[in-house]
Scaffold this active site. Structure first.
Site, PDB file in Angstrom:
ATOM      1  CB  THR A 197      -0.860  -0.019   1.288  1.00 13.61           C
ATOM      2  OG1 THR A 197      -1.786  -1.079   1.166  1.00 13.61           O
ATOM      3  CG2 THR A 197      -1.604   1.284   1.523  1.00 13.61           C
ATOM      4  NE  ARG A 225     -10.015  -6.201   3.422  1.00 10.08           N
ATOM      5  CZ  ARG A 225      -8.903  -5.482   3.479  1.00 10.08           C
ATOM      6  NH1 ARG A 225      -8.493  -4.800   2.441  1.00 10.08           N
ATOM      7  NH2 ARG A 225      -8.175  -5.462   4.574  1.00 10.08           N
ATOM      8  N   GLY A 227     -10.856  -2.214   2.946  1.00  8.85           N
ATOM      9  CA  GLY A 227      -9.916  -2.174   4.066  1.00  8.85           C
ATOM     10  C   GLY A 227      -9.930  -0.825   4.775  1.00  8.85           C
ATOM     11  CG  ASP A 228      -6.345   0.181   6.818  1.00 11.00           C
ATOM     12  OD1 ASP A 228      -6.254  -0.730   5.965  1.00 11.00           O
ATOM     13  OD2 ASP A 228      -5.359   0.842   7.192  1.00 11.00           O
ATOM     14  CB  THR A 248       0.830   0.365   5.127  1.00 11.09           C
ATOM     15  OG1 THR A 248       0.962  -0.933   4.502  1.00 11.09           O
ATOM     16  CG2 THR A 248       2.135   0.671   5.855  1.00 11.09           C
ATOM     17  N   GLY A 249      -1.068  -1.917   6.597  1.00  8.36           N
ATOM     18  CA  GLY A 249      -1.059  -3.122   7.427  1.00  8.36           C
ATOM     19  C   GLY A 249      -2.359  -3.881   7.292  1.00  8.36           C
ATOM     20  N   GLY A 251      -5.739  -4.407   7.408  1.00  5.40           N
ATOM     21  CA  GLY A 251      -6.775  -3.385   7.486  1.00  5.40           C
ATOM     22  C   GLY A 251      -7.869  -3.621   8.513  1.00  5.40           C
TER      23      GLY A 251
HETATM   24  N1  ASP Z   1      -4.117  -1.693   4.806  1.00  6.87           N
HETATM   25  C1  ASP Z   1      -4.374  -2.285   3.522  1.00  6.87           C
HETATM   26  C2  ASP Z   1      -5.688  -3.024   3.580  1.00  6.87           C
HETATM   27  O1  ASP Z   1      -5.945  -3.727   4.540  1.00  6.87           O
HETATM   28  C3  ASP Z   1      -3.303  -3.234   3.091  1.00  6.87           C
HETATM   29  C4  ASP Z   1      -1.876  -2.755   3.261  1.00  6.87           C
HETATM   30  O2  ASP Z   1      -1.627  -1.728   3.837  1.00  6.87           O
HETATM   31  O3  ASP Z   1      -0.973  -3.436   2.793  1.00  6.87           O
HETATM   32  O4  ASP Z   1      -6.435  -2.940   2.657  1.00  6.87           O
END
Ligand code: ASP
Length: 331
Positions: A197, A225, A227-228, A248-249, A251
């Site tokens: 991300t 879906r 995400g965050d 990032t992570g 979500g």
């Molecule tokens: N945060 C993003 C999500 O969950 C994914 C990512 O940051 O790699 O959609």
């Protein structure tokens, strides 16, 4: 007042002042004219999984994104413009999980999310689950600036983006062999995975903060879906009173723990320093619930934080003072 009470009061006041002054951030006189900080995703990135050539390729692209943002800030542009410029460079690069090179859903398509927030007004814009907007961050900005809404999703978001003159593409534009191989492996192993991300946060010469995030989400996510990343307060947050943050992570955890706005709230309500607030959320709160990821950001004084609890996070920042860093792995 009895002497014992007045002595206690004096001691309490002294301790209060001493505590406050060591927590106090730098003074305004030290605030750099501008700062930009970016990320290209956190994950299992270590010297064993990427070659020195790939490492250089990533660093070059991070530098290009930083330079694009910096050029805008240096010439009196806004933090929103700088954040957008840096993110567009990473969306256009197949290296990152955003725009071209986004990860695939379990239906082997790309569905993209993006958001942007302006710290001076708390205005924000986001798109979720778009499949045909070449640069989702531009669509998020259009939602913020040219619609009465904060978030638009799916077909409606695409129609709006088209009407706003955004470049539209076939879903195949986003596809890369590397991400296709990854989703096939993930389907076989019934896994979801996140990494790559992109996001940016900036402080401009007018003292305004902004943050933005753009992603393809998680590899092998269920179709539909979200995400965050497009959720204001979870993946992105900016407030001139505190900080600008892009996350990032994983979500689902970042949504449940409202990661980006929690960092700002800790500063506003607890008086925590930006670095301490960001570190606490990433390295304690999220670690305690088994959530992986990181954030990048800048506070109203120009302090930068880039904590992550994964082996690596593509990241970098540059300040008007000349201070600069581009890094991938943990220390
Ligand atoms: N945060 C993003 C999500 O969950 C994914 C990512 O940051 O790699 O959609």
């Amino acid at each position: 007042m009895k002497p014992i009470y007045s002595i206690s009061l004096i001691i309490a006041l002294f301790l209060g002042l001493a505590f406050h002054s060591c927590e106090a951030p730098e003074t305004e006189a030290e605030v750099p004219e501008y700062v930009i900080v970016i990320h290209g995703g956190a994950g299992t990135i270590s010297p064993d999984v990427i070659t020195p050539e790939q490492e250089e390729e990533y660093k070059n692209k991070l530098n290009e994104a930083l330079e694009a943002g910096e050029a805008i800030l240096k010439n009196g542009g806004t933090s929103i413009e700088a954040v957008a410029a840096a993110i567009i460079i990473m969306e256009d690069s197949p290296l990152f999980n955003a725009g071209k090179g986004a990860v695939f859903t379990n239906q082997l398509r790309c569905e993209l999310d993006a958001s942007i927030m302006e710290g001076s007004t708390l205005n924000a814009g986001a798109v979720a689950g778009v499949t045909d907007v070449k640069n989702p961050i531009k669509a998020a900005i259009a939602v913020m600036e040219n619609s009465p809404h904060v978030m638009m999703a799916g077909d409606g978001a695409s129609v709006f983006a088209g009407e706003q003159g955004m470049e539209m593409v076939e879903n195949e534009y986003f596809h890369t062999q590397r991400r296709l191989d990854a989703v096939k492996r993930a389907i076989e192993q019934s896994q979801e995975d996140n990494s790559g991300t992109v996001g940016a946060a900036a402080l401009d010469s007018y003292g305004n903060l902004a943050a933005g995030t753009s992603t393809g989400g998680m590899t092998n996510k269920m179709y539909g879906r979200i995400g965050d990343s497009p959720i204001i307060g979870a993946g992105t947050y900016a407030n001139n009173e505190s900080c600008a943050v892009s996350a990032t992570g994983h979500g689902e955890y970042f949504i449940r723990h409202t990661v980006a706005s929690d960092i700002s709230a800790r500063m506003l309500y607890y008086g925590q320093r930006f670095e301490d607030a960001a570190n606490y959320v990433i390295n304690e709160k999220l670690v305690n619930v088994g959530a992986t990821g990181g954030v990048i950001g800048v506070d109203k004084y120009g302090n930068v934080a880039m904590p992550f609890n994964t082996p690596g996070m593509y990241r970098g920042y540059v300040k008007s003072t000349g201070e600069k860093e581009v890094a991938i792995f943990g220390e």
